[in-house]
Scaffold this motif. Structure first.
Motif, PDB file in Angstrom:
ATOM      1  N   THR A   1      46.705  30.621  43.496  1.00 47.17           N
ATOM      2  CA  THR A   1      46.648  29.590  42.612  1.00 47.17           C
ATOM      3  C   THR A   1      45.570  29.749  41.600  1.00 47.17           C
ATOM      4  OG1 THR A   1      47.274  28.222  44.466  1.00 47.17           O
ATOM      5  CG2 THR A   1      46.819  27.075  42.407  1.00 47.17           C
ATOM      6  N   THR A   2      45.847  29.594  40.457  1.00 49.60           N
ATOM      7  CA  THR A   2      44.933  29.673  39.205  1.00 49.60           C
ATOM      8  C   THR A   2      43.778  28.733  39.280  1.00 49.60           C
ATOM      9  OG1 THR A   2      46.661  30.309  37.672  1.00 49.60           O
ATOM     10  CG2 THR A   2      44.667  29.561  36.792  1.00 49.60           C
ATOM     11  N   GLY A   3      42.735  29.498  39.072  1.00 47.74           N
ATOM     12  CA  GLY A   3      41.545  28.417  39.428  1.00 47.74           C
ATOM     13  C   GLY A   3      41.083  28.421  41.004  1.00 47.74           C
ATOM     14  N   SER A   4      41.764  28.594  41.807  1.00 47.45           N
ATOM     15  CA  SER A   4      41.218  28.806  43.218  1.00 47.45           C
ATOM     16  C   SER A   4      40.158  29.785  43.680  1.00 47.45           C
ATOM     17  CB  SER A   4      42.540  28.688  44.071  1.00 47.45           C
ATOM     18  OG  SER A   4      43.132  30.264  43.887  1.00 47.45           O
ATOM     19  N   ILE A   5      39.653  29.816  44.855  1.00 44.48           N
ATOM     20  CA  ILE A   5      38.385  30.703  45.068  1.00 44.48           C
ATOM     21  C   ILE A   5      39.021  32.116  45.269  1.00 44.48           C
ATOM     22  CG2 ILE A   5      38.709  30.021  47.596  1.00 44.48           C
ATOM     23  CD1 ILE A   5      35.758  30.888  47.846  1.00 44.48           C
ATOM     24  N   GLN A   6      40.538  32.155  45.813  1.00 42.75           N
ATOM     25  CA  GLN A   6      41.239  33.289  46.074  1.00 42.75           C
ATOM     26  C   GLN A   6      41.346  33.961  44.506  1.00 42.75           C
ATOM     27  OE1 GLN A   6      45.025  32.910  48.178  1.00 42.75           O
ATOM     28  NE2 GLN A   6      45.716  34.986  47.716  1.00 42.75           N
ATOM     29  N   TYR A   7      41.714  33.341  43.743  1.00 41.95           N
ATOM     30  CA  TYR A   7      41.763  33.531  42.560  1.00 41.95           C
ATOM     31  C   TYR A   7      40.864  34.381  41.640  1.00 41.95           C
ATOM     32  CZ  TYR A   7      43.471  33.338  37.365  1.00 41.95           C
ATOM     33  OH  TYR A   7      43.700  33.729  36.011  1.00 41.95           O
ATOM     34  N   HIS A   8      39.639  33.699  42.063  1.00 36.61           N
ATOM     35  CA  HIS A   8      38.451  34.258  41.256  1.00 36.61           C
ATOM     36  C   HIS A   8      37.822  35.450  42.138  1.00 36.61           C
ATOM     37  CE1 HIS A   8      37.499  29.939  39.363  1.00 36.61           C
ATOM     38  NE2 HIS A   8      38.117  30.705  38.562  1.00 36.61           N
ATOM     39  N   ALA A   9      38.272  35.434  43.377  1.00 38.11           N
ATOM     40  CA  ALA A   9      38.052  36.675  44.293  1.00 38.11           C
ATOM     41  C   ALA A   9      38.638  37.882  43.902  1.00 38.11           C
ATOM     42  CB  ALA A   9      37.967  36.365  45.689  1.00 38.11           C
ATOM     43  N   LEU A  10      39.988  37.665  43.547  1.00 41.33           N
ATOM     44  CA  LEU A  10      40.652  38.830  42.902  1.00 41.33           C
ATOM     45  C   LEU A  10      40.284  39.277  41.758  1.00 41.33           C
ATOM     46  CD1 LEU A  10      44.204  37.514  43.920  1.00 41.33           C
ATOM     47  CD2 LEU A  10      42.818  39.303  44.954  1.00 41.33           C
ATOM     48  N   TRP A  11      39.678  38.306  41.014  1.00 47.73           N
ATOM     49  CA  TRP A  11      39.091  38.695  39.643  1.00 47.73           C
ATOM     50  C   TRP A  11      37.703  39.433  39.949  1.00 47.73           C
ATOM     51  CZ3 TRP A  11      40.672  39.295  34.725  1.00 47.73           C
ATOM     52  CH2 TRP A  11      41.719  38.502  34.097  1.00 47.73           C
ATOM     53  N   ALA A  12      37.130  39.056  40.931  1.00 50.34           N
ATOM     54  CA  ALA A  12      35.894  39.765  41.316  1.00 50.34           C
ATOM     55  C   ALA A  12      36.250  41.051  41.831  1.00 50.34           C
ATOM     56  CB  ALA A  12      35.286  38.989  42.465  1.00 50.34           C
ATOM     57  N   LEU A  13      37.258  41.459  42.247  1.00 45.57           N
ATOM     58  CA  LEU A  13      37.591  42.642  42.624  1.00 45.57           C
ATOM     59  C   LEU A  13      37.810  43.528  41.461  1.00 45.57           C
ATOM     60  CD1 LEU A  13      40.256  42.235  45.860  1.00 45.57           C
ATOM     61  CD2 LEU A  13      38.021  43.085  45.681  1.00 45.57           C
ATOM     62  N   GLY A  14      38.646  42.871  40.513  1.00 46.34           N
ATOM     63  CA  GLY A  14      38.873  43.401  39.250  1.00 46.34           C
ATOM     64  C   GLY A  14      37.555  43.767  38.506  1.00 46.34           C
ATOM     65  N   LEU A  15      36.711  43.202  38.439  1.00 43.14           N
ATOM     66  CA  LEU A  15      35.326  43.243  37.925  1.00 43.14           C
ATOM     67  C   LEU A  15      34.633  44.519  38.709  1.00 43.14           C
ATOM     68  CD1 LEU A  15      33.029  42.529  36.024  1.00 43.14           C
ATOM     69  CD2 LEU A  15      32.124  40.837  37.540  1.00 43.14           C
ATOM     70  N   LEU A  16      34.574  44.719  40.149  1.00 43.15           N
ATOM     71  CA  LEU A  16      34.221  45.614  40.781  1.00 43.15           C
ATOM     72  C   LEU A  16      34.722  46.990  40.271  1.00 43.15           C
ATOM     73  CD1 LEU A  16      32.225  46.531  43.013  1.00 43.15           C
ATOM     74  CD2 LEU A  16      34.253  46.126  44.440  1.00 43.15           C
TER      75      LEU A  16
ATOM     76  N   LEU B   1      37.678  42.109  26.594  1.00 40.30           N
ATOM     77  CA  LEU B   1      38.390  42.583  28.147  1.00 40.30           C
ATOM     78  C   LEU B   1      37.005  42.594  28.808  1.00 40.30           C
ATOM     79  CD1 LEU B   1      40.789  45.522  27.502  1.00 40.30           C
ATOM     80  CD2 LEU B   1      41.244  43.152  27.747  1.00 40.30           C
ATOM     81  N   ILE B   2      35.908  43.138  28.660  1.00 38.25           N
ATOM     82  CA  ILE B   2      34.627  43.081  29.475  1.00 38.25           C
ATOM     83  C   ILE B   2      34.317  41.480  29.792  1.00 38.25           C
ATOM     84  CG2 ILE B   2      32.455  43.789  29.785  1.00 38.25           C
ATOM     85  CD1 ILE B   2      32.999  46.442  28.280  1.00 38.25           C
ATOM     86  N   VAL B   3      34.087  41.103  28.732  1.00 38.74           N
ATOM     87  CA  VAL B   3      33.614  39.365  29.048  1.00 38.74           C
ATOM     88  C   VAL B   3      34.682  38.573  29.610  1.00 38.74           C
ATOM     89  CG1 VAL B   3      33.139  37.330  27.570  1.00 38.74           C
ATOM     90  CG2 VAL B   3      32.198  39.505  26.810  1.00 38.74           C
ATOM     91  N   MET B   4      35.996  38.786  29.504  1.00 37.51           N
ATOM     92  CA  MET B   4      36.742  37.755  30.224  1.00 37.51           C
ATOM     93  C   MET B   4      36.997  38.360  31.686  1.00 37.51           C
ATOM     94  SD  MET B   4      41.181  37.906  29.556  1.00 37.51           S
ATOM     95  CE  MET B   4      41.340  39.412  30.168  1.00 37.51           C
ATOM     96  N   VAL B   5      37.114  39.706  31.965  1.00 36.34           N
ATOM     97  CA  VAL B   5      37.054  40.003  33.330  1.00 36.34           C
ATOM     98  C   VAL B   5      35.636  39.360  34.022  1.00 36.34           C
ATOM     99  CG1 VAL B   5      36.974  41.948  34.911  1.00 36.34           C
ATOM    100  CG2 VAL B   5      38.493  41.949  33.097  1.00 36.34           C
ATOM    101  N   ALA B   6      34.443  39.589  33.095  1.00 39.21           N
ATOM    102  CA  ALA B   6      33.098  39.375  33.791  1.00 39.21           C
ATOM    103  C   ALA B   6      33.094  37.907  34.157  1.00 39.21           C
ATOM    104  CB  ALA B   6      31.978  39.724  32.977  1.00 39.21           C
ATOM    105  N   GLN B   7      33.656  36.818  33.240  1.00 40.82           N
ATOM    106  CA  GLN B   7      33.520  35.548  33.147  1.00 40.82           C
ATOM    107  C   GLN B   7      34.645  34.815  34.435  1.00 40.82           C
ATOM    108  OE1 GLN B   7      35.549  33.415  30.061  1.00 40.82           O
ATOM    109  NE2 GLN B   7      34.533  31.568  30.493  1.00 40.82           N
ATOM    110  N   GLN B   8      35.880  35.641  34.781  1.00 40.32           N
ATOM    111  CA  GLN B   8      36.385  35.292  35.562  1.00 40.32           C
ATOM    112  C   GLN B   8      35.914  35.696  37.125  1.00 40.32           C
ATOM    113  OE1 GLN B   8      39.016  33.093  35.627  1.00 40.32           O
ATOM    114  NE2 GLN B   8      39.491  32.881  33.600  1.00 40.32           N
ATOM    115  N   GLY B   9      35.556  36.812  37.235  1.00 37.35           N
ATOM    116  CA  GLY B   9      34.961  37.651  38.171  1.00 37.35           C
ATOM    117  C   GLY B   9      33.603  36.999  38.836  1.00 37.35           C
ATOM    118  N   LEU B  10      32.920  36.501  38.018  1.00 42.52           N
ATOM    119  CA  LEU B  10      31.755  36.024  38.320  1.00 42.52           C
ATOM    120  C   LEU B  10      31.634  34.403  38.645  1.00 42.52           C
ATOM    121  CD1 LEU B  10      29.272  37.485  35.675  1.00 42.52           C
ATOM    122  CD2 LEU B  10      29.269  38.038  38.146  1.00 42.52           C
ATOM    123  N   SER B  11      32.823  33.775  38.254  1.00 49.34           N
ATOM    124  CA  SER B  11      33.009  32.586  38.634  1.00 49.34           C
ATOM    125  C   SER B  11      33.144  32.400  40.367  1.00 49.34           C
ATOM    126  CB  SER B  11      34.387  32.085  37.914  1.00 49.34           C
ATOM    127  OG  SER B  11      34.309  31.890  36.558  1.00 49.34           O
TER     128      SER B  11
END
Length: 300
Positions: free
Chosen positions: A261-276, A33-43
């Protein structure tokens, strides 16, 4: 070695293998879980080129315009969490003192089971009550200044009720764990009941009480559905006050993924919120362990 000992040894080995496998599975799930969230969020920062400083300090969250400033969400999340804890703590602590020190018979048999029933109420029910009762109360009390009644204060009140059972139950356990010898020694020196509670019991249980508070704060920080229903969901700008509609990290995540949209900057920014959000939760857990270690050393 006797033949009778062999089955016992095999059974012990089987038990050790099963428990070891369970531990390994839990550790694997956590790391995954940590690796998956970090990978998507850091993207969002490594692939899409989003500036981390602007992400953390930006005051506007408008994904449709390419603005990803998470500061309003962070401020609102901490504001709601701290306010709900401030509302809950006196009630939870007073209830714990009543149950353990004043009326333990009634408290344990009647009051504590009633408090624990609140844990089983779904979040959506709290949200509906907040939407129909708390928001209406805000409009009745503050008038036009409250608008629709949705805002940070409404969210904090609903969250305070939601974390009350957790903080109260853990506070009761913390006070009950204080040895009776401490109380008897205090009474023998001529202290009153309140002096004993204030100077002896609460001081001895302080590490456990702090753990209860931080666990309640962690629950409040990660709550989504109930808060989303009463806080208003406005996430574009910094909140102007306690009565202003706003959005937390969790509410922005739940509402944002529907339009990303999957893979978009908005998608990754939301994952960054999840990482935070995950990072803050891990920080709270670390604080709990540090408090527990300090309390163990003090008792030792």
């Amino acid at each position: 070695m006797s033949k009778r000992m062999l089955p016992k040894r095999r059974l012990e080995n089987v038990g050790l293998t099963l428990t070891g496998a369970c531990v390994a599975l839990v550790a694997l799930i956590v790391v995954t879980l940590i690796v998956m969230v970090a990978q998507q969020g850091l993207s969002a920062f490594l692939v899409d080129g989003l500036d981390f400083g602007q992400f953390v300090t930006g005051t506007s969250w408008v994904p449709s315009d390419g603005k990803f400033g998470a500061l309003p969400l962070i401020v609102t999340s901490f504001g709601v969490m701290l306010l709900s804890t401030l509302f809950t703590l006196p009630i939870a602590l007073g209830s714990a003192i009543f149950v353990v020190e004043v009326r333990p018979g009634f408290g344990r048999k009647v009051f504590q089971p009633l408090v624990e029933l609140l844990v089983g109420i779904p979040s959506v029910v709290y949200g509906l009550i907040g939407l129909t009762v708390v928001n209406a109360a805000m409009r009745a009390i503050f008038g036009e200044a409250a608008g629709t009644g949705a805002g940070i204060l409404s969210g904090a009140i609903v969250l305070a009720v939601m974390i009350l059972p957790t903080v109260t139950t853990l506070s009761i356990d913390a006070l009950a764990a204080v040895p009776n010898q401490y109380r008897e020694g205090s009474y023998a020196l001529g202290c009153t009941r309140w002096q004993t509670v204030w100077h002896v019991v609460l001081k001895s249980a302080l590490p456990s009480l702090m753990t209860a508070v931080i666990l309640g704060m962690t629950r409040a920080f990660g709550e989504t559905l109930a808060v989303q229903m009463v806080i208003g969901g406005v996430e574009k700008i910094m909140p102007a006050g306690l009565l202003s509609p706003a959005a937390t990290l969790t509410t922005a995540l739940t509402s944002g993924f529907a339009n990303a949209t999957t893979g978009s900057i908005q998608y990754h920014a939301l994952w960054a919120l999840g990482l935070l959000l995950m990072g803050m939760s891990l920080l709270f857990i670390l604080i709990i362990h540090l408090i527990g270690s300090k309390g163990a050393k003090d008792r030792g």
